[in-house]
Design a protein around this motif. Structure first.
Motif, PDB file in Angstrom:
ATOM      1  N   ASP A  75       0.833  -1.199   0.000  1.00 33.23           N
ATOM      2  CA  ASP A  75       0.000   0.000   0.000  1.00 33.23           C
ATOM      3  C   ASP A  75       0.872   1.257   0.000  1.00 33.23           C
ATOM      4  O   ASP A  75       0.575   2.239  -0.698  1.00 33.23           O
ATOM      5  N   ALA A  78       2.251   1.745  -3.489  1.00 32.83           N
ATOM      6  CA  ALA A  78       1.200   2.226  -4.390  1.00 32.83           C
ATOM      7  C   ALA A  78       0.911   3.704  -4.129  1.00 32.83           C
ATOM      8  O   ALA A  78       0.734   4.493  -5.070  1.00 32.83           O
ATOM      9  N   THR A  79       0.890   4.090  -2.861  1.00 32.16           N
ATOM     10  CA  THR A  79       0.639   5.495  -2.518  1.00 32.16           C
ATOM     11  C   THR A  79       1.762   6.387  -3.037  1.00 32.16           C
ATOM     12  O   THR A  79       1.515   7.475  -3.555  1.00 32.16           O
ATOM     13  N   ARG A  80       2.990   5.918  -2.913  1.00 31.00           N
ATOM     14  CA  ARG A  80       4.131   6.696  -3.422  1.00 31.00           C
ATOM     15  C   ARG A  80       4.065   6.840  -4.947  1.00 31.00           C
ATOM     16  O   ARG A  80       4.343   7.914  -5.497  1.00 31.00           O
ATOM     17  N   ARG A  81       3.697   5.762  -5.630  1.00 33.26           N
ATOM     18  CA  ARG A  81       3.561   5.842  -7.091  1.00 33.26           C
ATOM     19  C   ARG A  81       2.487   6.844  -7.479  1.00 33.26           C
ATOM     20  O   ARG A  81       2.667   7.648  -8.400  1.00 33.26           O
ATOM     21  N   GLU A  82       1.354   6.789  -6.781  1.00 34.37           N
ATOM     22  CA  GLU A  82       0.273   7.731  -7.071  1.00 34.37           C
ATOM     23  C   GLU A  82       0.725   9.170  -6.822  1.00 34.37           C
ATOM     24  O   GLU A  82       0.435  10.073  -7.613  1.00 34.37           O
ATOM     25  N   ARG A  83       1.440   9.388  -5.717  1.00 34.76           N
ATOM     26  CA  ARG A  83       1.943  10.722  -5.406  1.00 34.76           C
ATOM     27  C   ARG A  83       2.869  11.230  -6.505  1.00 34.76           C
ATOM     28  O   ARG A  83       2.744  12.377  -6.962  1.00 34.76           O
ATOM     29  N   GLU A  85       2.942  10.270  -9.627  1.00 36.04           N
ATOM     30  CA  GLU A  85       2.155  10.528 -10.835  1.00 36.04           C
ATOM     31  C   GLU A  85       1.450  11.873 -10.749  1.00 36.04           C
ATOM     32  O   GLU A  85       1.414  12.639 -11.721  1.00 36.04           O
ATOM     33  N   TYR A  86       0.864  12.202  -9.591  1.00 33.58           N
ATOM     34  CA  TYR A  86       0.177  13.487  -9.433  1.00 33.58           C
ATOM     35  C   TYR A  86       1.163  14.645  -9.521  1.00 33.58           C
ATOM     36  O   TYR A  86       0.854  15.692 -10.087  1.00 33.58           O
TER      37      TYR A  86
END
Length: 92
Positions: A75, A78-83, A85-86
């Motif tokens: 998790d 995944a959160t780091r990847r999303e961050r 990407e944003y």
């Protein structure tokens, strides 16, 4: 004698080998000596079973903790990847 037979048969598969040998040795004692030792043996057998149950619970808890840690690490990644990407979208 019924008590020692119960100890030997009911928990023979759960008791360590040296404790099983002790149970069999106590069974061969005369009734008067056996009567003195049986309460002590019962306590030893109970505490051995209790320790085994506690050990199993601890092992299960550790296994669950390891699994939970794997989920948390997944998790977090995944959160780091999303961050990231944003951030890239904001910079564009």
């Amino acid at each position: 004698m019924p008590d020692t037979q119960r100890l030997a048969s009911d928990s023979a598969t759960q008791l360590p080998a040296d404790l099983q040998q002790l149970v069999h040795a106590i069974q061969s004692l005369p009734e008067t000596q056996r009567a003195e030792i049986l309460p002590l043996l019962d306590r030893v057998v109970e505490s051995t079973g209790r320790r085994r149950r506690i050990l199993t619970l601890v092992q299960d808890a550790l296994s669950q903790l390891r699994l939970d840690m794997k989920y948390l690490m997944f998790d977090l990644e995944a959160t780091r990847r999303e961050r990231d990407e944003y951030r890239e979208k904001l910079e564009d």
